[in-house]
Design a protein around this motif. Structure first.
Motif, PDB file in Angstrom:
ATOM      1  N   SER A  10       0.833  -1.198   0.000  1.00 47.49           N
ATOM      2  CA  SER A  10       0.000   0.000   0.000  1.00 47.49           C
ATOM      3  C   SER A  10       0.866   1.247   0.000  1.00 47.49           C
ATOM      4  O   SER A  10       2.012   1.233   0.433  1.00 47.49           O
ATOM      5  CB  SER A  10      -0.909   0.008   1.237  1.00 47.49           C
ATOM      6  OG  SER A  10      -0.129   0.004   2.403  1.00 47.49           O
ATOM      7  N   GLN A  11       0.305   2.328  -0.484  1.00 46.76           N
ATOM      8  CA  GLN A  11       1.027   3.587  -0.505  1.00 46.76           C
ATOM      9  C   GLN A  11       1.231   4.107   0.904  1.00 46.76           C
ATOM     10  O   GLN A  11       0.474   3.815   1.816  1.00 46.76           O
ATOM     11  CB  GLN A  11       0.251   4.637  -1.315  1.00 46.76           C
ATOM     12  CG  GLN A  11       0.140   4.304  -2.788  1.00 46.76           C
ATOM     13  CD  GLN A  11      -0.569   5.391  -3.550  1.00 46.76           C
ATOM     14  OE1 GLN A  11      -0.835   6.453  -3.011  1.00 46.76           O
ATOM     15  NE2 GLN A  11      -0.878   5.138  -4.795  1.00 46.76           N
TER      16      GLN A  11
ATOM     17  N   GLU B 269      13.920  -4.036 -13.008  1.00 48.46           N
ATOM     18  CA  GLU B 269      13.018  -2.996 -13.542  1.00 48.46           C
ATOM     19  C   GLU B 269      13.682  -1.635 -13.560  1.00 48.46           C
ATOM     20  O   GLU B 269      13.018  -0.608 -13.707  1.00 48.46           O
ATOM     21  CB  GLU B 269      11.744  -2.939 -12.697  1.00 48.46           C
ATOM     22  CG  GLU B 269      10.890  -4.200 -12.737  1.00 48.46           C
ATOM     23  CD  GLU B 269      11.408  -5.288 -11.811  1.00 48.46           C
ATOM     24  OE1 GLU B 269      10.950  -6.445 -11.945  1.00 48.46           O
ATOM     25  OE2 GLU B 269      12.279  -4.980 -10.946  1.00 48.46           O
TER      26      GLU B 269
ATOM     27  N   ARG C 102      13.412   5.878  -9.190  1.00 50.08           N
ATOM     28  CA  ARG C 102      13.042   5.454 -10.541  1.00 50.08           C
ATOM     29  C   ARG C 102      13.045   6.668 -11.460  1.00 50.08           C
ATOM     30  O   ARG C 102      12.672   7.773 -11.047  1.00 50.08           O
ATOM     31  CB  ARG C 102      11.663   4.809 -10.525  1.00 50.08           C
ATOM     32  CG  ARG C 102      11.209   4.244 -11.866  1.00 50.08           C
ATOM     33  CD  ARG C 102       9.801   3.707 -11.769  1.00 50.08           C
ATOM     34  NE  ARG C 102       9.300   3.246 -13.056  1.00 50.08           N
ATOM     35  CZ  ARG C 102       8.028   3.017 -13.325  1.00 50.08           C
ATOM     36  NH1 ARG C 102       7.108   3.203 -12.374  1.00 50.08           N
ATOM     37  NH2 ARG C 102       7.639   2.607 -14.514  1.00 50.08           N
TER      38      ARG C 102
ATOM     39  N   ASN D  94       9.285  -2.293   0.388  1.00 54.87           N
ATOM     40  CA  ASN D  94       8.232  -1.288   0.326  1.00 54.87           C
ATOM     41  C   ASN D  94       8.581  -0.155  -0.631  1.00 54.87           C
ATOM     42  O   ASN D  94       7.765   0.220  -1.485  1.00 54.87           O
ATOM     43  CB  ASN D  94       7.964  -0.731   1.721  1.00 54.87           C
ATOM     44  CG  ASN D  94       6.973   0.415   1.695  1.00 54.87           C
ATOM     45  OD1 ASN D  94       7.355   1.566   1.650  1.00 54.87           O
ATOM     46  ND2 ASN D  94       5.685   0.082   1.696  1.00 54.87           N
TER      47      ASN D  94
ATOM     48  N   GLU E  24       8.722  -1.401  -4.364  1.00 65.02           N
ATOM     49  CA  GLU E  24       7.403  -1.657  -4.940  1.00 65.02           C
ATOM     50  C   GLU E  24       6.617  -0.362  -5.121  1.00 65.02           C
ATOM     51  O   GLU E  24       5.848  -0.230  -6.083  1.00 65.02           O
ATOM     52  CB  GLU E  24       6.631  -2.629  -4.052  1.00 65.02           C
ATOM     53  CG  GLU E  24       7.183  -4.044  -4.090  1.00 65.02           C
ATOM     54  CD  GLU E  24       6.273  -5.030  -3.386  1.00 65.02           C
ATOM     55  OE1 GLU E  24       5.299  -4.594  -2.733  1.00 65.02           O
ATOM     56  OE2 GLU E  24       6.541  -6.244  -3.497  1.00 65.02           O
ATOM     57  N   TYR E  25       6.829   0.589  -4.220  1.00 64.60           N
ATOM     58  CA  TYR E  25       6.082   1.842  -4.354  1.00 64.60           C
ATOM     59  C   TYR E  25       6.451   2.563  -5.643  1.00 64.60           C
ATOM     60  O   TYR E  25       5.575   2.954  -6.426  1.00 64.60           O
ATOM     61  CB  TYR E  25       6.338   2.753  -3.148  1.00 64.60           C
ATOM     62  CG  TYR E  25       5.604   4.058  -3.290  1.00 64.60           C
ATOM     63  CD1 TYR E  25       4.250   4.151  -2.989  1.00 64.60           C
ATOM     64  CD2 TYR E  25       6.239   5.188  -3.784  1.00 64.60           C
ATOM     65  CE1 TYR E  25       3.558   5.326  -3.164  1.00 64.60           C
ATOM     66  CE2 TYR E  25       5.558   6.371  -3.964  1.00 64.60           C
ATOM     67  CZ  TYR E  25       4.220   6.441  -3.651  1.00 64.60           C
ATOM     68  OH  TYR E  25       3.534   7.607  -3.835  1.00 64.60           O
TER      69      TYR E  25
ATOM     70  N   MET F  23       7.832   1.400  -8.233  1.00 59.93           N
ATOM     71  CA  MET F  23       7.575   0.558  -9.401  1.00 59.93           C
ATOM     72  C   MET F  23       6.103   0.594  -9.801  1.00 59.93           C
ATOM     73  O   MET F  23       5.774   0.613 -10.991  1.00 59.93           O
ATOM     74  CB  MET F  23       7.982  -0.893  -9.099  1.00 59.93           C
ATOM     75  CG  MET F  23       7.793  -1.857 -10.273  1.00 59.93           C
ATOM     76  SD  MET F  23       8.547  -3.470  -9.972  1.00 59.93           S
ATOM     77  CE  MET F  23       7.641  -4.011  -8.524  1.00 59.93           C
ATOM     78  N   ASN F  24       5.211   0.675  -8.824  1.00 58.99           N
ATOM     79  CA  ASN F  24       3.789   0.505  -9.110  1.00 58.99           C
ATOM     80  C   ASN F  24       2.973   1.794  -9.163  1.00 58.99           C
ATOM     81  O   ASN F  24       1.936   1.830  -9.817  1.00 58.99           O
ATOM     82  CB  ASN F  24       3.156  -0.414  -8.057  1.00 58.99           C
ATOM     83  CG  ASN F  24       3.749  -1.801  -8.076  1.00 58.99           C
ATOM     84  OD1 ASN F  24       4.164  -2.287  -9.129  1.00 58.99           O
ATOM     85  ND2 ASN F  24       3.804  -2.452  -6.923  1.00 58.99           N
ATOM     86  N   ASN F  25       3.406   2.814  -8.476  1.00 62.12           N
ATOM     87  CA  ASN F  25       2.490   3.933  -8.250  1.00 62.12           C
ATOM     88  C   ASN F  25       2.948   5.304  -8.716  1.00 62.12           C
ATOM     89  O   ASN F  25       2.130   6.173  -8.987  1.00 62.12           O
ATOM     90  CB  ASN F  25       2.192   4.039  -6.744  1.00 62.12           C
ATOM     91  CG  ASN F  25       1.556   2.789  -6.198  1.00 62.12           C
ATOM     92  OD1 ASN F  25       0.511   2.383  -6.648  1.00 62.12           O
ATOM     93  ND2 ASN F  25       2.215   2.162  -5.238  1.00 62.12           N
ATOM     94  N   SER F  26       4.226   5.549  -8.784  1.00 64.28           N
ATOM     95  CA  SER F  26       4.733   6.909  -8.764  1.00 64.28           C
ATOM     96  C   SER F  26       4.318   7.783  -9.951  1.00 64.28           C
ATOM     97  O   SER F  26       3.590   8.762  -9.783  1.00 64.28           O
ATOM     98  CB  SER F  26       6.248   6.887  -8.646  1.00 64.28           C
ATOM     99  OG  SER F  26       6.793   6.016  -9.628  1.00 64.28           O
TER     100      SER F  26
ATOM    101  N   HIS G 145       0.658   8.787 -10.799  1.00 65.77           N
ATOM    102  CA  HIS G 145      -0.090   9.579  -9.827  1.00 65.77           C
ATOM    103  C   HIS G 145       0.583  10.916  -9.498  1.00 65.77           C
ATOM    104  O   HIS G 145       0.233  11.558  -8.513  1.00 65.77           O
ATOM    105  CB  HIS G 145      -0.277   8.786  -8.533  1.00 65.77           C
ATOM    106  CG  HIS G 145      -1.096   7.549  -8.695  1.00 65.77           C
ATOM    107  ND1 HIS G 145      -0.528   6.330  -8.984  1.00 65.77           N
ATOM    108  CD2 HIS G 145      -2.430   7.335  -8.611  1.00 65.77           C
ATOM    109  CE1 HIS G 145      -1.477   5.411  -9.071  1.00 65.77           C
ATOM    110  NE2 HIS G 145      -2.642   5.991  -8.847  1.00 65.77           N
TER     111      HIS G 145
END
Length: 762
Positions: free
Chosen positions: A2-3, A200, A224, A260, A263-264, A266-269, A272
C-alpha cells in the motif's frame, strides 16, 4: 504494497457560521488572503551552499515533510540531495553511541554545466523548490518537492537551448565527507548497507544498525527515472523532460522497508504525480490557513513564515521528533550527537507552534519524554531516594534511549566529569535538577492552549511524576520552601534557589493541579501543590548599575554573561506577565535592560518572548527582532550559530505574543504592539483554548473574532478601553445572539465550538 499515506488535517476557519454559500465565499477569501501574504515570500539562493556536509546547521535549501528531510548541496554540474530521516538513528543508551544518521545521497551529475550560473528558489506557500542553471545558450532547470502526503521526493528536469546535455543519477552511501572518523573520541560504528539496481531499473539503497545496539534501525530509499534507465544515465533535450521519484521508509514504518520503497516507485509513482502534487499543495494550503499574521516589517514577516515552513518540514513523526538540527543531518556524528538536550534545546523549537496553532508539528515533542518515565523514576529513587518521582539527565533520544548514559567510554575519556560530580549514578546531570521540570514547560503550553482531555491523559503521568519529585525534594524552613544542591548553569553545582528552578517548580505545581482537575483525579494532591506554590521562596534580587535586577541564585552564581537563564522564570516558565505587580514588572524590565541578550548564542528564543511578556518597549523589541531576522542564512538558520531549529521559534513566538497574549488568564489584543503600525492576525491560539483573530488599522482595532474550542471562561481586556462593545454570538446549531458589554475586562461564559465577534457599539 500500500502507498505511504499521511493524514491531511482539516481546515478550521474562525469566520461567522452562516449559510453554506457564504461559508464557501469566506473560505475562498481566506485562501486568497493567505496566498497573498505568504506567497510573496520566496527564498532565493544565488550561490551553492558552503556549510554542507556539516556537523551543525547547514546553509543549504531545505525540503521535508516531517518524516524525511532533503538538503540541497553542490554546484550546477553536481547537485547532491542529502537524505535523512527523523526515525533513522543509531539507538544505544550510552554516551556518544546514539545519534541521527545520514541515510544517503542522490547525486545528479551534468558535467556540461560546470561554470554555469546558480539560482535556487523556494516558494513557501506551496513548498516547491525550483533551480535554474545557465551556461551559454543552454539552461537546465528543475522543480522538486518532498510530498507532504507521501514519503516521496519528486524531481522534474527540463532543458532550454540548442543541442542536448548528458547526465547521470545515482544513489550513494555516506562517504568520507559525511562520516566523522576521529578516534578515540569520535568512533565509527559499523553498519550494514547495500546499493543496487533491480531488473526494472529501480535504484535502491539501504543502511541498518543492528549489532551492539538497544533497538535495531534500518532505512531505505528507491529511485526510478522516466524515461527508464538501467544505469542512471540520461540525455536531456529541449521539450523532453526527465522525471525522477524517490521513495523513503524505515523499519519503524514497514516490516520490510526495502521491498516497500521498491514496490512503491515501481507501481504507483509516475501515474499519480499530478494527484500527488495536488495533495501536496492542498496540505500546505491548509497548513498556512491554520493561522497567519500580516505586519508592515517584511523582513520579520518573512522570517516568521520561513520558521514555520522549517518546522512543518521537519516535525510530524509522532515518535521521532527532529534532532537539534532538524531532519537535515548531513554528517555523522552531528554535534551533541544531535540528541534531545533537556536543558532547553529540545524544548525551544516548539515554543512558537502552540500560539501559531500548529499542534500537529508540536505533538512529537513530548513522546520521547513519556518514553523516559521509567528512567526518570529510576534516577529519582536511586539518586535522591524519592520513589515515583521523575529526575532526568541532560541527554535523551527517541524510544527511551538515554544518549549521555555512563559507559566504559565515559570512564576512560571523560573521567573529569565523574571526578567533578557532573555524573550521578549513570546519568550526566551537570548538577542540574531542572531538566524534568523544563520538559514540563512545553506540555504546560499545549495543555493551557488546548484543554484537550485526551492529550492531558497522555502527559499527566510525566507532569505528576515531576511534581512528586519536587514535593519530596524541596526543603521547608522558616515558612518557605528552599531548593538546595541545584545548578543554574551546567556545572554550577550546589546552588541554592536557582531562579530558573523557582519559576519551573511553580509552573509544574500549577500545571499538575489544573491537569488533575480536568481529569478529575488526585484531588488529595492539589492542596499540597497549592501550598508549595504559595510558600516557594521569592525570586532572589541584587543591585547592578544602580537598578534592582534578578539574581541568578540566592547562594551561588549571581550573574552570567551569556544565555538567558536569568529571565527564563518569565519565559518559558510563564511566571511573570502584565498582570504581575508593578514592582515585579519593573525588576523584570531592569533585568532585560541589563542583560541585552537580543543576539545570544543560546538564549534569544526565550529572551524575546520574555521581553514581550513584561511589556518591554515594543519598538525596541521590533528593532532587535529585525536585526535578528537579518542575521541568518537564506534558509533561516542563524549565522554562525550551530544550534539549528531552536532559533525558528524566536520570531513566530515573539510576534504572536506581541499581537495577542493570553497568559495570566486574561486575553489581550495587541498588548505590546506599536499602535501606529497596522497589523492583522488570524487564529492565534491562546490559553483557554481560544482562537483569536483581529485587525489593527489607523490605531484602532477594527475587528475582533474569538472561537472557543472548549467552552472555558473568557476574560477579555476591552481593546476599546471604556467604550461599550457589541458582541455577536454564533453557533452552528443555535440562532445568532447579541449582547452588550462594558468595562475594562469582559467576563464571558463561552460554549464549546462557538464564535464571538466584537465591535464598538454605535
Amino acid at each position: 504494497m500500500s502507498q505511504i499515506k499521511f493524514v491531511i488535517i482539516g481546515l478550521t476557519i474562525s469566520l461567522p457560521l452562516v449559510g453554506c454559500n457564504r461559508c464557501n465565499q469566506q473560505a475562498d477569501n481566506l485562501q486568497e488572503l493567505t496566498e497573498a501574504i505568504i506567497g510573496k515570500h520566496t527564498i532565493v539562493f544565488t550561490e551553492p551552499p558552503t556549510r554542507i556536509p556539516n556537523r551543525n546547521s547547514v546553509d543549504a535549501p531545505l525540503l521535508g515533510n516531517g518524516f524525511t528531510g532533503i538538503a540541497l548541496a553542490g554546484s550546477p554540474e553536481k547537485q547532491i540531495f542529502y537524505v535523512a530521516r527523523n526515525d533513522f538513528w543509531r539507538l544505544k543508551s550510552a554516551l556518544d553511541e546514539s545519534y541521527p544518521l545520514v541515510l544517503g545521497k542522490i547525486e545528479l551529475l551534468m558535467p556540461a554545466l560546470e561554470g554555469a550560473s546558480y539560482q535556487v528558489e523556494q516558494h513557501l506557500y506551496d513548498a516547491i523548490t525550483t533551480a535554474r542553471f545557465v551556461k551559454g545558450d543552454q539552461a537546465v532547470s528543475y522543480k522538486t518537492y518532498v510530498s507532504a502526503t507521501e514519503d516521496l521526493l519528486v524531481v522534474e528536469l527540463e532543458m532550454e537551448g540548442e543541442g542536448h546535455i548528458k547526465g547521470n543519477v545515482q544513489l550513494s552511501l555516506p562517504g568520507e565527507k559525511e562520516i566523522v572518523n576521529q578516534p578515540p573520541l569520535e568512533r565509527v560504528f559499523p553498519d550494514k548497507h547495500d546499493t543496487g539496481i533491480t531488473q526494472e531499473s529501480i535504484h535502491y539503497l539501504w543502511r541498518a544498525f543492528e549489532d551492539s545496539v538497544d533497538i535495531p534501525s534500518k532505512a531505505a530509499m528507491a529511485l526510478r527515472m522516466d524515461p527508464s534507465s538501467s544505469d542512471g544515465s540520461f540525455v536531456l533535450q529541449p521539450g523532453k523532460p526527465i522525471r525522477l521519484v524517490c521513495a523513503f521508509s524505515s523499519n519503524f514504518k514497514h516490516d520490510d522497508c526495502v521491498i516497500n520503497v521498491i514496490e512503491y516507485v515501481m507501481n504507483n509513482s509516475f501515474a499519480h504525480l499530478k494527484e500527488i502534487e495536488k495533495d501536496h499543495q492542498e496540505w500546505w494550503k491548509n497548513y498556512w490557513q491554520k493561522s497567519f499574521i500580516s505586519i508592515p516589517d517584511s523582513v520579520i514577516e518573512k522570517q516568521y513564515y520561513l520558521s514555520l515552513y522549517g518546522m512543518a518540514s521537519c516535525s510530524r513523526d509522532i515518535n521521532f521528533p527532529p534532532s537539534i538540527f532538524g531532519t537535515w543531518v548531513t554528517q555523522e556524528r552531528p554535534s551533541w550527537n544531535g540528541d534531545y538536550h533537556l536543558n532547553y534545546n529540545h524544548m525551544a523549537p516548539y515554543y512558537g507552534l502552540y500560539s501559531s496553532n500548529r499542534i500537529e508539528q508540536a505533538d512529537p515533542y513530548y513522546m520521547p519524554l513519556l518514553a523516559q518515565i521509567p528512567r526518570g523514576n529510576y534516577y529519582s529513587k536511586k539518586i535522591t531516594g524519592i520513589p515515583n518521582g521523575i529526575l532526568l539527565p541532560v541527554g535523551a533520544g527517541p524510544l527511551g534511549i538515554e544518549t549521555t548514559r555512563r559507559s566504559p567510554f565515559m570512564d576512560t575519556y571523560f573521567k573529569r566529569w565523574i571526578d567533578r560530580k557532573l555524573v550521578e549514578d549513570e546519568g550526566l546531570f551537570f548538577g542540574q535538577k531542572s531538566n524534568s521540570s523544563y520538559a514540563v514547560a512545553n506540555m504546560s503550553m499545549q495543555f493551557y492552549r488546548t484543554w484537550d482531555k485526551e492529550y492531558t491523559r497522555k502527559v499527566y503521568p510525566f507532569v505528576k511524576g515531576v511534581a512528586t519529585f519536587w514535593e519530596k525534594y524541596l526543603t521547608f524552613e522558616k515558612k518557605r520552601y528552599v531548593i538546595y544542591n541545584d545548578a543554574i548553569h551546567e556545572g554550577t553545582i550546589g546552588s541554592m534557589n536557582p531562579i530558573l528552578s523557582l519559576g519551573l517548580v511553580r509552573m509544574v505545581m500549577q500545571t499538575a493541579s489544573d491537569m488533575s482537575t480536568l481529569l478529575e483525579i488526585d484531588t488529595e494532591r492539589r492542596e499540597q501543590w497549592a501550598f508549595i506554590n504559595k510558600h516557594l521562596s521569592d525570586y532572589p534580587l541584587q543591585e547592578r548599575n544602580g537598578k534592582t535586577v534578578f539574581r541568578y541564585t540566592e547562594k551561588g552564581t549571581d550573574w552570567w554573561n551569556g544565555n538567558s537563564v536569568g529571565i527564563q522564570h518569565i519565559y518559558p516558565a510563564g511566571q511573570i506577565g502584565l498582570n504581575s505587580s508593578p514592582q515585579l514588572l519593573q525588576i523584570a524590565r531592569n533585568t532585560i535592560d541589563e542583560m541585552q541578550r537580543w543576539s545570544d548564542f543560546n538564549g534569544t528564543n526565550s529572551f524575546f518572548p520574555a521581553a514581550v511578556r513584561i511589556g518591554y518597549d515594543p519598538d525596541s523589541i521590533l528593532m532587535h527582532l529585525n536585526t535578528y531576522s537579518r542575521h541568518t542564512y537564506p534558509n533561516g538558520f542563524q549565522l554562525d550559530n550551530p544550534h539549528g531549529i531552536e532559533n525558528w521559534s524566536t520570531v513566530p513566538n515573539t510576534i504572536n505574543e506581541m499581537l495577542c497574549m493570553g497568559c495570566q488568564d486574561i486575553v489581550r489584543i495587541f498588548p505590546v504592539w506599536p499602535r501606529e503600525k497596522d497589523a492583522l492576525f488570524h487564529q492565534i491560539r491562546v490559553e483557554g483554548a481560544f482562537l483569536v483573530s483581529a485587525e489593527l488599522k489607523d490605531q484602532e482595532v477594527i475587528s475582533l473574532h474569538i472561537v472557543s474550542e472548549q467552552g472555558r471562561p473568557l476574560h477579555l481586556l476591552n481593546p476599546w478601553k471604556q467604550k461599550k462593545v457589541r458582541m455577536k454570538i454564533q453557533s452552528s446549531n443555535l440562532p445568532q445572539k447579541e449582547k452588550e458589554l462594558e468595562g475594562d475586562i469582559f467576563h464571558i461564559e463561552t460554549e464549546p465550538g462557538t464564535s464571538y465577534s466584537f465591535m464598538i457599539k454605535k
